[in-house]
Motif scaffolding. Structure first.
Motif, PDB file in Angstrom:
ATOM      1  N   PHE A  19       0.746  -1.406  -0.253  1.00 46.30           N
ATOM      2  CA  PHE A  19      -0.189   0.299  -0.228  1.00 46.30           C
ATOM      3  C   PHE A  19       0.848   1.597  -0.175  1.00 46.30           C
ATOM      4  O   PHE A  19       0.798   2.334  -1.321  1.00 46.30           O
ATOM      5  CB  PHE A  19      -0.859  -0.216   1.107  1.00 46.30           C
ATOM      6  CG  PHE A  19      -2.142   1.625   1.098  1.00 46.30           C
ATOM      7  CD1 PHE A  19      -3.270   1.368   0.748  1.00 46.30           C
ATOM      8  CD2 PHE A  19      -1.455   2.564   2.311  1.00 46.30           C
ATOM      9  CE1 PHE A  19      -3.632   2.484   0.442  1.00 46.30           C
ATOM     10  CE2 PHE A  19      -2.036   3.366   1.980  1.00 46.30           C
ATOM     11  CZ  PHE A  19      -3.010   3.407   1.577  1.00 46.30           C
ATOM     12  N   PHE A  20       1.668   1.176   0.891  1.00 48.49           N
ATOM     13  CA  PHE A  20       2.904   2.773   0.596  1.00 48.49           C
ATOM     14  C   PHE A  20       3.423   2.543  -0.031  1.00 48.49           C
ATOM     15  O   PHE A  20       4.033   3.896  -0.427  1.00 48.49           O
ATOM     16  CB  PHE A  20       3.532   2.609   2.466  1.00 48.49           C
ATOM     17  CG  PHE A  20       2.896   3.121   3.208  1.00 48.49           C
ATOM     18  CD1 PHE A  20       2.744   4.074   3.760  1.00 48.49           C
ATOM     19  CD2 PHE A  20       2.655   1.816   4.491  1.00 48.49           C
ATOM     20  CE1 PHE A  20       1.742   5.088   4.988  1.00 48.49           C
ATOM     21  CE2 PHE A  20       1.649   2.737   5.577  1.00 48.49           C
ATOM     22  CZ  PHE A  20       1.990   3.793   5.527  1.00 48.49           C
ATOM     23  N   SER A  21       3.510   1.310  -1.383  1.00 50.20           N
ATOM     24  CA  SER A  21       4.549   1.587  -2.013  1.00 50.20           C
ATOM     25  C   SER A  21       4.425   2.165  -3.007  1.00 50.20           C
ATOM     26  O   SER A  21       4.777   2.991  -4.363  1.00 50.20           O
ATOM     27  CB  SER A  21       5.639   0.241  -2.481  1.00 50.20           C
ATOM     28  OG  SER A  21       4.320  -0.503  -2.722  1.00 50.20           O
ATOM     29  N   SER A  22       2.604   2.465  -3.131  1.00 54.23           N
ATOM     30  CA  SER A  22       1.927   2.702  -4.455  1.00 54.23           C
ATOM     31  C   SER A  22       2.199   3.985  -4.385  1.00 54.23           C
ATOM     32  O   SER A  22       1.601   4.805  -4.758  1.00 54.23           O
ATOM     33  CB  SER A  22       0.908   1.959  -4.255  1.00 54.23           C
ATOM     34  OG  SER A  22      -0.350   2.511  -3.032  1.00 54.23           O
ATOM     35  N   PHE A  23       2.431   4.868  -3.148  1.00 57.34           N
ATOM     36  CA  PHE A  23       2.664   6.238  -3.004  1.00 57.34           C
ATOM     37  C   PHE A  23       3.846   6.459  -3.766  1.00 57.34           C
ATOM     38  O   PHE A  23       4.187   7.972  -3.489  1.00 57.34           O
ATOM     39  CB  PHE A  23       2.154   6.778  -1.164  1.00 57.34           C
ATOM     40  CG  PHE A  23       1.608   6.747  -0.434  1.00 57.34           C
ATOM     41  CD1 PHE A  23      -0.012   7.540  -1.430  1.00 57.34           C
ATOM     42  CD2 PHE A  23       0.403   5.464  -0.588  1.00 57.34           C
ATOM     43  CE1 PHE A  23      -1.043   8.010  -0.775  1.00 57.34           C
ATOM     44  CE2 PHE A  23      -0.496   5.158   0.211  1.00 57.34           C
ATOM     45  CZ  PHE A  23      -1.738   6.033   0.020  1.00 57.34           C
ATOM     46  N   ARG A  37      -3.896  12.294 -13.658  1.00 55.13           N
ATOM     47  CA  ARG A  37      -4.818  12.019 -12.460  1.00 55.13           C
ATOM     48  C   ARG A  37      -5.859  11.889 -13.117  1.00 55.13           C
ATOM     49  O   ARG A  37      -5.817  13.090 -13.750  1.00 55.13           O
ATOM     50  CB  ARG A  37      -4.550  13.687 -11.322  1.00 55.13           C
ATOM     51  CG  ARG A  37      -4.826  13.779  -9.809  1.00 55.13           C
ATOM     52  CD  ARG A  37      -4.824  14.610  -9.190  1.00 55.13           C
ATOM     53  NE  ARG A  37      -4.139  14.291  -8.450  1.00 55.13           N
ATOM     54  CZ  ARG A  37      -3.367  14.883  -7.246  1.00 55.13           C
ATOM     55  NH1 ARG A  37      -3.835  15.809  -7.346  1.00 55.13           N
ATOM     56  NH2 ARG A  37      -2.063  14.708  -6.973  1.00 55.13           N
ATOM     57  N   LEU A  38      -6.878  11.125 -12.880  1.00 58.41           N
ATOM     58  CA  LEU A  38      -8.459  11.302 -13.180  1.00 58.41           C
ATOM     59  C   LEU A  38      -8.234  10.928 -14.333  1.00 58.41           C
ATOM     60  O   LEU A  38      -9.136  11.552 -15.480  1.00 58.41           O
ATOM     61  CB  LEU A  38      -8.812  11.762 -12.403  1.00 58.41           C
ATOM     62  CG  LEU A  38      -8.943  11.721 -11.267  1.00 58.41           C
ATOM     63  CD1 LEU A  38     -10.200  12.823  -9.970  1.00 58.41           C
ATOM     64  CD2 LEU A  38      -9.442  10.353 -10.116  1.00 58.41           C
ATOM     65  N   SER A  43       1.328  15.542 -14.127  1.00 58.59           N
ATOM     66  CA  SER A  43       3.020  16.605 -14.421  1.00 58.59           C
ATOM     67  C   SER A  43       3.410  15.881 -14.685  1.00 58.59           C
ATOM     68  O   SER A  43       3.444  14.187 -15.340  1.00 58.59           O
ATOM     69  CB  SER A  43       2.774  16.846 -12.619  1.00 58.59           C
ATOM     70  OG  SER A  43       3.698  15.363 -11.521  1.00 58.59           O
ATOM     71  N   ILE A  44       4.856  16.407 -14.971  1.00 60.07           N
ATOM     72  CA  ILE A  44       6.392  15.711 -15.460  1.00 60.07           C
ATOM     73  C   ILE A  44       6.840  15.296 -14.253  1.00 60.07           C
ATOM     74  O   ILE A  44       7.747  16.241 -13.626  1.00 60.07           O
ATOM     75  CB  ILE A  44       6.839  16.433 -16.303  1.00 60.07           C
ATOM     76  CG1 ILE A  44       5.594  16.470 -17.528  1.00 60.07           C
ATOM     77  CG2 ILE A  44       7.598  15.593 -16.954  1.00 60.07           C
ATOM     78  CD1 ILE A  44       6.087  17.211 -18.886  1.00 60.07           C
ATOM     79  N   CYS A  45       7.278  14.174 -14.188  1.00 63.27           N
ATOM     80  CA  CYS A  45       8.605  14.262 -12.995  1.00 63.27           C
ATOM     81  C   CYS A  45       9.908  13.599 -13.408  1.00 63.27           C
ATOM     82  O   CYS A  45      10.654  12.599 -14.626  1.00 63.27           O
ATOM     83  CB  CYS A  45       8.096  12.555 -11.888  1.00 63.27           C
ATOM     84  SG  CYS A  45       6.203  13.121 -11.505  1.00 63.27           S
ATOM     85  N   GLN A  46      10.783  14.634 -13.422  1.00 62.76           N
ATOM     86  CA  GLN A  46      12.368  13.935 -13.571  1.00 62.76           C
ATOM     87  C   GLN A  46      12.678  12.723 -12.199  1.00 62.76           C
ATOM     88  O   GLN A  46      12.690  12.523 -11.484  1.00 62.76           O
ATOM     89  CB  GLN A  46      13.174  16.020 -13.308  1.00 62.76           C
ATOM     90  CG  GLN A  46      12.512  16.758 -14.280  1.00 62.76           C
ATOM     91  CD  GLN A  46      12.074  16.088 -15.790  1.00 62.76           C
ATOM     92  OE1 GLN A  46      13.309  15.129 -16.107  1.00 62.76           O
ATOM     93  NE2 GLN A  46      11.488  16.991 -16.456  1.00 62.76           N
ATOM     94  N   ILE A  56      -5.614   7.364  -8.374  1.00 65.54           N
ATOM     95  CA  ILE A  56      -5.701   8.489  -8.797  1.00 65.54           C
ATOM     96  C   ILE A  56      -4.627   8.687  -9.794  1.00 65.54           C
ATOM     97  O   ILE A  56      -4.928   9.674 -10.985  1.00 65.54           O
ATOM     98  CB  ILE A  56      -6.457   9.516  -7.535  1.00 65.54           C
ATOM     99  CG1 ILE A  56      -7.221   9.510  -6.733  1.00 65.54           C
ATOM    100  CG2 ILE A  56      -6.304  11.212  -8.892  1.00 65.54           C
ATOM    101  CD1 ILE A  56      -7.674   9.926  -5.413  1.00 65.54           C
ATOM    102  N   ASP A  57      -3.890   8.966  -9.170  1.00 66.62           N
ATOM    103  CA  ASP A  57      -2.204   9.519 -10.086  1.00 66.62           C
ATOM    104  C   ASP A  57      -1.941   7.976 -10.867  1.00 66.62           C
ATOM    105  O   ASP A  57      -2.068   6.640 -10.220  1.00 66.62           O
ATOM    106  CB  ASP A  57      -1.424   9.847  -9.362  1.00 66.62           C
ATOM    107  CG  ASP A  57      -1.780  10.900  -8.238  1.00 66.62           C
ATOM    108  OD1 ASP A  57      -2.812  11.663  -9.473  1.00 66.62           O
ATOM    109  OD2 ASP A  57      -1.483  11.847  -7.520  1.00 66.62           O
TER     110      ASP A  57
END
Length: 315
Positions: A19-23, A37-38, A43-46, A56-57
């Motif tokens: 569960f926490f790894s999905s965060f 998101r939905l 966003s774009i993550c580097q 959701i994400d």
């Protein structure tokens, strides 16, 4: 603790960790991740550690920021109707600030770049002859790069370099080109060989001319010295009371015997002088004196005739 309890707690721990790894999620170096998101771009993550809301994400895609290379082989025709295969190598890169355009505007970047390359090459090469294509490879590469830069920039891609790495004409054309090159080289070799032969002939002719010149000069000098010797001999004989005709005859007879003597000294000679009897010298002498006398009379007659003609003209 029973085995059942141990399995229960172990499964619970795994569920909590899952569960926490999905965060959290990790993005590698030179990579960009697109987060929605939905179902909508978020966003774009580097590169680094990032957080997201499970369910959701979602990470909908990743793009590499490294320089990539695409090799394309284009079949086209030159201005002189020669079919040729042109190999183009294009180095491109996703622009870091335009990851959104690179991901959402193009479904397949390689296909798009390939289409542009085909369009540019098949527009440029037919303007050139085959020899010009080989000589102007850099020009073709510059045109490809310029066209790709203008088109792909809007899609978030930067064109680093474009190169024409290979040109491969039709096999029959290559064989014909090789035959032409061979003929050209043989022609040049023949020209050099002919020039060398001409130089040899000219040099030999100059050497022979110089030899003949020196030989003639030597012969002239020799005859000049002989004439001087004869003149001196005649003067000596004249001082002894012998007239010029008899002196000349005596010199000729003396040279005749000198020649016979020199021939006799050489035991290997095959030369025979005719006539060579003892009385031949006396006969030669008499003939010469008679000839000199006749010549003198003829000369006096001509001289007297010229004198009478001049007198008649004066009268």
């Amino acid at each position: 603790m029973s085995i059942f309890s141990f399995l229960f707690y172990g499964l619970l721990v795994l569920l909590i960790l899952s569960f926490f790894s999905s965060f959290i999620f990790i993005i590698n170096q030179q990579t960009a991740a697109i987060i929605e998101r939905l179902g909508k771009f978020y966003s774009i993550c580097q590169a680094g550690l990032h957080f997201k809301i499970p369910i959701i994400d979602n990470i909908v895609g990743k793009l590499t920021l490294k320089i990539q290379q695409l090799d394309i082989l284009v079949d086209t025709k030159t201005k002189d109707n020669v079919f040729v295969k042109v190999k183009i190598s294009v180095q491109f890169q996703v622009i870091k600030d335009k990851v959104y355009e690179a991901f959402y505007k193009l479904d397949n970047s390689n296909s798009q770049i390939t289409a542009y390359i085909f369009d540019v090459v098949r527009a440029e090469v037919p303007k050139m002859r085959l020899d010009d294509v080989f000589e102007r490879k850099d020009h073709i590469a510059l045109v490809v790069k310029r066209e790709l830069e203008g088109s792909m920039l809007n899609y978030g891609y930067s064109i680093i370099k474009a190169l024409v790495t290979d040109l491969d004409p039709d096999e029959q054309v290559k064989q014909a080109m090789n035959r032409i090159n061979t003929a050209e080289r043989e022609k040049v070799a023949a020209e050099y060989k002919a020039e060398a032969e001409r130089i040899k002939i000219v040099s030999k002719a100059k050497a022979e001319a110089e030899s003949k010149k020196l030989q003639g000069k030597g012969t002239a000098d020799q005859r000049r010295e002989i004439a001087k010797g004869i003149l001196e001999s005649v003067e000596v004989l004249n001082n002894a009371g012998i007239n010029s005709q008899e002196a000349s005859a005596l010199i000729v007879v003396t040279q005749h015997y000198d020649t016979l003597q020199s021939m006799g000294e050489n035991t290997n000679t095959n030369l025979i002088l005719l006539p060579n009897s003892p009385g031949s010298a006396s006969e030669m002498l008499n003939n010469m004196i008679t000839s000199f006398n006749i010549s003198s009379k003829i000369g006096e007659s001509i001289k007297n005739k010229d004198t009478n003609n001049q007198k008649n003209k004066i009268k």
